[in-house]
Design a protein around this motif. Structure first.
Motif, PDB file in Angstrom:
ATOM      1  N   TYR A  51       0.816  -1.210   0.000  1.00  0.00           N
ATOM      2  CA  TYR A  51       0.000   0.000   0.000  1.00  0.00           C
ATOM      3  C   TYR A  51       0.861   1.278   0.000  1.00  0.00           C
ATOM      4  O   TYR A  51       0.550   2.269   0.663  1.00  0.00           O
ATOM      5  N   LEU A  52       1.972   1.206  -0.743  1.00  0.00           N
ATOM      6  CA  LEU A  52       2.922   2.314  -0.767  1.00  0.00           C
ATOM      7  C   LEU A  52       2.327   3.560  -1.421  1.00  0.00           C
ATOM      8  O   LEU A  52       2.321   4.646  -0.847  1.00  0.00           O
ATOM      9  N   MET A  53       1.806   3.388  -2.634  1.00  0.00           N
ATOM     10  CA  MET A  53       1.189   4.499  -3.351  1.00  0.00           C
ATOM     11  C   MET A  53      -0.013   5.007  -2.570  1.00  0.00           C
ATOM     12  O   MET A  53      -0.281   6.204  -2.536  1.00  0.00           O
ATOM     13  N   GLY A  54      -0.723   4.097  -1.941  1.00  0.00           N
ATOM     14  CA  GLY A  54      -1.873   4.480  -1.129  1.00  0.00           C
ATOM     15  C   GLY A  54      -1.463   5.477  -0.061  1.00  0.00           C
ATOM     16  O   GLY A  54      -2.111   6.515   0.110  1.00  0.00           O
ATOM     17  N   GLU A 150     -12.956  13.085  -7.983  1.00  0.00           N
ATOM     18  CA  GLU A 150     -13.409  12.195  -9.055  1.00  0.00           C
ATOM     19  C   GLU A 150     -13.592  10.753  -8.602  1.00  0.00           C
ATOM     20  O   GLU A 150     -14.194   9.952  -9.311  1.00  0.00           O
ATOM     21  N   PRO A 153     -18.036  10.475  -7.966  1.00  0.00           N
ATOM     22  CA  PRO A 153     -18.700  11.422  -8.867  1.00  0.00           C
ATOM     23  C   PRO A 153     -20.092  11.852  -8.410  1.00  0.00           C
ATOM     24  O   PRO A 153     -20.651  12.789  -8.972  1.00  0.00           O
ATOM     25  N   LYS A 162     -18.072  21.289  -9.952  1.00  0.00           N
ATOM     26  CA  LYS A 162     -18.617  21.199 -11.304  1.00  0.00           C
ATOM     27  C   LYS A 162     -18.039  22.235 -12.287  1.00  0.00           C
ATOM     28  O   LYS A 162     -17.671  21.881 -13.403  1.00  0.00           O
ATOM     29  N   THR A 170     -10.159  16.005 -17.313  1.00  0.00           N
ATOM     30  CA  THR A 170      -9.350  15.452 -16.231  1.00  0.00           C
ATOM     31  C   THR A 170      -7.858  15.496 -16.575  1.00  0.00           C
ATOM     32  O   THR A 170      -7.031  15.853 -15.738  1.00  0.00           O
ATOM     33  N   GLN A 171      -7.544  15.150 -17.817  1.00  0.00           N
ATOM     34  CA  GLN A 171      -6.136  15.187 -18.233  1.00  0.00           C
ATOM     35  C   GLN A 171      -5.610  16.617 -18.191  1.00  0.00           C
ATOM     36  O   GLN A 171      -4.459  16.849 -17.816  1.00  0.00           O
ATOM     37  N   HIS A 174      -4.766  17.419 -14.619  1.00  0.00           N
ATOM     38  CA  HIS A 174      -3.471  16.836 -14.249  1.00  0.00           C
ATOM     39  C   HIS A 174      -2.336  17.726 -14.753  1.00  0.00           C
ATOM     40  O   HIS A 174      -1.396  18.040 -14.027  1.00  0.00           O
TER      41      HIS A 174
ATOM     42  N   SER B 242     -23.290  14.832 -16.445  1.00  0.00           N
ATOM     43  CA  SER B 242     -23.243  16.153 -17.086  1.00  0.00           C
ATOM     44  C   SER B 242     -22.782  16.065 -18.540  1.00  0.00           C
ATOM     45  O   SER B 242     -22.918  17.022 -19.285  1.00  0.00           O
ATOM     46  N   GLY B 251     -20.797   6.016 -14.444  1.00  0.00           N
ATOM     47  CA  GLY B 251     -20.837   6.693 -13.144  1.00  0.00           C
ATOM     48  C   GLY B 251     -19.560   6.551 -12.338  1.00  0.00           C
ATOM     49  O   GLY B 251     -19.388   7.227 -11.321  1.00  0.00           O
ATOM     50  N   LYS B 252     -18.682   5.687 -12.773  1.00  0.00           N
ATOM     51  CA  LYS B 252     -17.450   5.460 -12.002  1.00  0.00           C
ATOM     52  C   LYS B 252     -16.244   5.510 -12.928  1.00  0.00           C
ATOM     53  O   LYS B 252     -16.332   5.139 -14.097  1.00  0.00           O
ATOM     54  N   ARG B 253     -15.134   5.931 -12.344  1.00  0.00           N
ATOM     55  CA  ARG B 253     -13.897   5.943 -13.113  1.00  0.00           C
ATOM     56  C   ARG B 253     -13.383   4.516 -13.308  1.00  0.00           C
ATOM     57  O   ARG B 253     -13.516   3.681 -12.410  1.00  0.00           O
ATOM     58  N   ASP B 256     -11.092   3.406 -10.553  1.00  0.00           N
ATOM     59  CA  ASP B 256     -11.645   3.047  -9.249  1.00  0.00           C
ATOM     60  C   ASP B 256     -12.261   1.660  -9.218  1.00  0.00           C
ATOM     61  O   ASP B 256     -12.540   1.126  -8.145  1.00  0.00           O
ATOM     62  N   ARG B 261      -6.133  -2.271  -9.706  1.00  0.00           N
ATOM     63  CA  ARG B 261      -6.026  -1.181  -8.741  1.00  0.00           C
ATOM     64  C   ARG B 261      -5.173  -1.522  -7.507  1.00  0.00           C
ATOM     65  O   ARG B 261      -4.396  -0.682  -7.037  1.00  0.00           O
ATOM     66  N   PHE B 264      -1.766  -0.678  -8.153  1.00  0.00           N
ATOM     67  CA  PHE B 264      -1.532   0.778  -8.155  1.00  0.00           C
ATOM     68  C   PHE B 264      -1.286   1.252  -6.728  1.00  0.00           C
ATOM     69  O   PHE B 264      -0.313   1.942  -6.443  1.00  0.00           O
ATOM     70  N   ASP B 265      -2.178   0.865  -5.841  1.00  0.00           N
ATOM     71  CA  ASP B 265      -2.050   1.304  -4.446  1.00  0.00           C
ATOM     72  C   ASP B 265      -0.789   0.746  -3.793  1.00  0.00           C
ATOM     73  O   ASP B 265      -0.198   1.373  -2.923  1.00  0.00           O
ATOM     74  N   TYR B 285      -0.230   2.138 -14.970  1.00  0.00           N
ATOM     75  CA  TYR B 285      -0.208   3.592 -14.776  1.00  0.00           C
ATOM     76  C   TYR B 285       0.969   4.254 -15.480  1.00  0.00           C
ATOM     77  O   TYR B 285       0.815   5.234 -16.198  1.00  0.00           O
ATOM     78  N   LYS B 290      -4.975   5.787 -19.060  1.00  0.00           N
ATOM     79  CA  LYS B 290      -5.860   6.933 -18.845  1.00  0.00           C
ATOM     80  C   LYS B 290      -7.064   6.549 -17.976  1.00  0.00           C
ATOM     81  O   LYS B 290      -8.029   7.297 -17.887  1.00  0.00           O
ATOM     82  N   PRO B 292      -7.394   6.695 -14.834  1.00  0.00           N
ATOM     83  CA  PRO B 292      -7.734   7.699 -13.822  1.00  0.00           C
ATOM     84  C   PRO B 292      -8.507   8.893 -14.376  1.00  0.00           C
ATOM     85  O   PRO B 292      -8.951   9.739 -13.607  1.00  0.00           O
ATOM     86  N   ALA B 293      -8.623   8.994 -15.693  1.00  0.00           N
ATOM     87  CA  ALA B 293      -9.321  10.151 -16.268  1.00  0.00           C
ATOM     88  C   ALA B 293     -10.532   9.728 -17.086  1.00  0.00           C
ATOM     89  O   ALA B 293     -11.082  10.530 -17.826  1.00  0.00           O
ATOM     90  N   PHE B 295     -14.302   7.728 -17.392  1.00  0.00           N
ATOM     91  CA  PHE B 295     -15.496   7.172 -16.749  1.00  0.00           C
ATOM     92  C   PHE B 295     -16.144   6.165 -17.699  1.00  0.00           C
ATOM     93  O   PHE B 295     -16.625   6.537 -18.766  1.00  0.00           O
ATOM     94  N   MET B 329      -6.447  13.047 -24.761  1.00  0.00           N
ATOM     95  CA  MET B 329      -5.983  11.814 -24.138  1.00  0.00           C
ATOM     96  C   MET B 329      -4.583  11.378 -24.591  1.00  0.00           C
ATOM     97  O   MET B 329      -4.060  10.383 -24.131  1.00  0.00           O
TER      98      MET B 329
END
Lengths: 240, 385
Positions: A51-54, A150, A153, A162, A170-171, A174, B242, B251-253, B256, B261, B264-265, B285, B290, B292-293, B295, B329
């Motif tokens: 869980y390093l990045m965490g 994000e 949402p 918003k 999003t990019q 960043h 939107s 509704g979710k990335r 996530d 994942r 990643f963590d 990653y 992409k 993380p950006a 949905f 992107m």
């Protein structure tokens, strides 16, 4: 040298100002290091449980909140009518006198004239840079918390953010968050150099003042409206 | 606008009986049609469960979906092909739930689809005109591909009519329009710089109409089917975000819900194609993912009978379902977008580091000059004042 020098002691930076300054400094340091690691993770977890990045991200978020709270506190503190830390101090570029003093500082930096303005607290050029820095902070908060939100949402923060999502993808967020970091790093280089220059070479006592709060100077802080400051930063009317 | 319209979708199709029927079973309910076609009750319920899951509803909704589908009739559907690669049609034709024939011929009454219809040329155009006239305000319009807007829309036309005119006419008279794929939703590849045809998505080309965007390259056919089933079950369009996308699918990335994942963590990343981490399925990653950006429900819904999706196959997410894909992107194998105006391969960090070094050097030079000067004597200050 017939008469002895008269040094006056000014209480320029009150405790909340100093605390905010150091919280800012510390969180900028932490945010830059963790932010860099998030953007380009050179770290490597040994096992999936590490869980390093965490943790790096967690520390980044905490430091982000710390910076936000610190900056907001400092903004609120500036609402007090105080001639070293009050909001009036931050807009020298709105007055002719302010521009004259900014010009003086620029001449000083370009080795044209060594004279510096009679400012006991911030010098007008530095203050202008701080206004710029606050703008960058605002951009960093907007982009940072928009990216943070994000993960949820349908959450409150995402709803509040918003307008940011409408403005940038999003990019894009960043990208500007990275650029913001580099701008802040450039500011920090400038800031540290300038306090060295003004303290060590010009004997302005900048460095100790952010620890102790006091500056000893022969200068008298005069405002363009004919106001002067007492030792505690309160305005005194001066007869013209 | 079309909420009321949508509520009448079922009645609509009932009323439409006798106006235009081509298949022997078109007047039956969906369930009946499927039964006649040899689809077992078991397969039908499996389909209902799959759709319930796709709509992100709890499993307890499956009977309600089944009931609604048993009762409702096939909605009329026209499929417009605009500036596209037909990838979305391909995705639909290869969809597993239900099998091709059932979906195309039975669940949906596709009255016009340039790629799969038998009619061609003027006959085909005539069929479209007839359908939109007979079912005005009652048919679902599916649009695939972006719409060329530049120079009066001359860069895209079918049967002598420009795409933009056709879209205004057909979408304008539809109950609702479903934009399938990224091109129809936001312009997609065709809208990438310099966008020679002035390509835009359907909503931008026909502003007044209700458009459900189902971006993705290609659209996930399950999401399209689920959107239509949502109509049939609830009598209204699904809740949209939107950017006009159904929340159940967007509704979710990706990040996530990603199966990688935990890596990643944990800080376990693929550093190079085919390295140890890549073989072990570490996080993509650093290879420019992409996720993380973006949905989309790719990690849960997957493609091709839920077989796989890019990240599962070891390729980073390209962010294909977001607006301004491709421009926003890129580059595909770098995490961060290039800084505009600085040419290729100039990342924000390179420029930032250059800036910081430049500022550092400038102040170092200043410091060098300053350190050669004598320190200021505070006594001078008083003299000046």
């Amino acid at each position: 040298m017939s008469e002895p020098l008269v040094f006056k002691r000014y209480y320029v930076w009150e405790l909340p100002v100093r605390i905010c300054h150091w919280v800012n400094a510390l969180s900028i340091l932490i945010l830059s290091i963790t932010g860099f690691l998030i953007g380009k993770p050179v770290i490597a977890g040994v096992s999936p449980e590490s869980y390093l990045m965490g943790w790096v991200r967690f520390v980044h978020f905490i430091a982000g909140y710390a910076l936000l709270i610190s900056v907001v506190t400092r903004l609120l503190w500036s609402l007090r009518d105080h001639c070293f830390s009050g909001w009036r101090e931050y807009f020298p570029f709105l007055t002719r006198e302010g521009w004259r003093e900014i010009g003086m500082m620029l001449k000083f930096y370009f080795f044209i004239d060594r004279k510096t303005p009679d400012a006991v607290g911030h010098n007008p050029l530095a203050v202008t840079a701080y206004v710029g820095l606050f703008m960058i902070f605002m951009g960093m908060f907007a982009s940072g918390f928009a990216l943070y939100a994000e993960h949820a949402p349908s959450g409150v923060m995402h709803t509040v953010m918003k307008p940011v999502y409408i403005l940038l993808s999003t990019q894009g967020l960043h990208l500007y968050h990275h650029i913001g970091m580099w701008l802040i790093i450039c500011f920090v280089i400038n800031h540290i150099y300038s306090v060295w220059l003004l303290d060590v070479k010009e004997k302005g006592g900048e460095i100790t003042s952010i620890f102790s709060g006091y500056k000893y100077t022969t200068k008298v802080h005069v405002f363009s409206e004919g106001k002067e400051c007492d030792e505690n930063g309160c305005y005194i009317k001066v007869k013209k | 606008m079309s909420k009321q319209n949508v509520d009448t979708v079922c009645d609509t199709v009932k009323q439409s009986e006798g106006i235009k029927q081509k298949s022997e079973s078109a007047d039956g309910s969906i369930a009946e049609t499927l039964r006649r076609r040899g689809v077992s009750r078991r397969d039908f319920l499996k389909f209902c469960s799959a759709m319930t899951a796709a709509m992100a509803l709890p499993a307890s909704f499956a009977p309600r979906v089944a009931q609604a589908l048993e009762e409702s009739k096939k909605p009329t559907l026209v499929w417009l092909e605009m500036q596209s690669c037909t990838g979305d049609s391909e995705a639909l034709l290869r969809s597993a739930n239900p099998t091709v024939a059932e979906l195309i011929l039975d669940i949906l009454s596709v009255d016009y689809h340039e790629t799969i219809m038998a009619a061609a040329g003027h006959q085909a155009e005539e069929a479209l005109d007839k359908t939109i006239a007979a079912f005005k305000g009652k048919y679902i319009c599916v649009v695939e591909g972006s719409i060329a807007m530049k120079d009066g829309g001359i860069y895209g036309s079918t049967g002598g009519k420009s795409h933009v005119d056709r879209a205004r006419q057909v979408c304008g008279g539809a109950l609702a329009t479903i934009a399938v794929g990224t091109c129809a939703s936001y312009g997609g590849i065709a809208a990438a710089l310099p966008n020679p045809t002035g390509a835009v998505g359907v909503q931008e080309a026909v502003p007044g109409v209700t458009v459900i965007n189902l971006p993705g390259c290609p659209v996930n056919a399950d999401n399209l089917t689920a959107t239509i089933v949502h109509y049939l079950v609830f009598g209204k369009i699904p809740a949209l975000d939107s950017k006009g996308r159904p929340l159940f699918a967007y509704g979710k990335r990706i990040h996530d819900n990603c199966e990688r994942r935990p890596h990643f963590d944990a800080g376990q990343y693929v550093e190079k194609w085919g390295d140890e981490g890549h073989r072990k399925g570490f996080c993509l990653y650093k290879m420019g993912c992409k996720g993380p950006a973006t949905f989309h429900n790719c990690p849960t819904q997957r493609y091709n009978e839920k077989t796989s999706w890019p990240v599962a196959a070891g390729h980073p997410c390209a962010g294909c379902s977001e607006p301004q894909f491709w421009d926003a992107m890129g580059p595909m194998y770098k995490r961060l977008t290039n800084v505009p105006g600085f040419g290729i391969e100039q990342s924000a960090d390179k420029i930032g580091l250059g800036m910081a070094v430049g500022v550092g050097a400038a102040f170092a030079a200043h410091g060098l000059v300053s350190s050669l000067r004598k320190d200021k004597d505070p006594a001078e200050e008083t003299k000046e004042v």
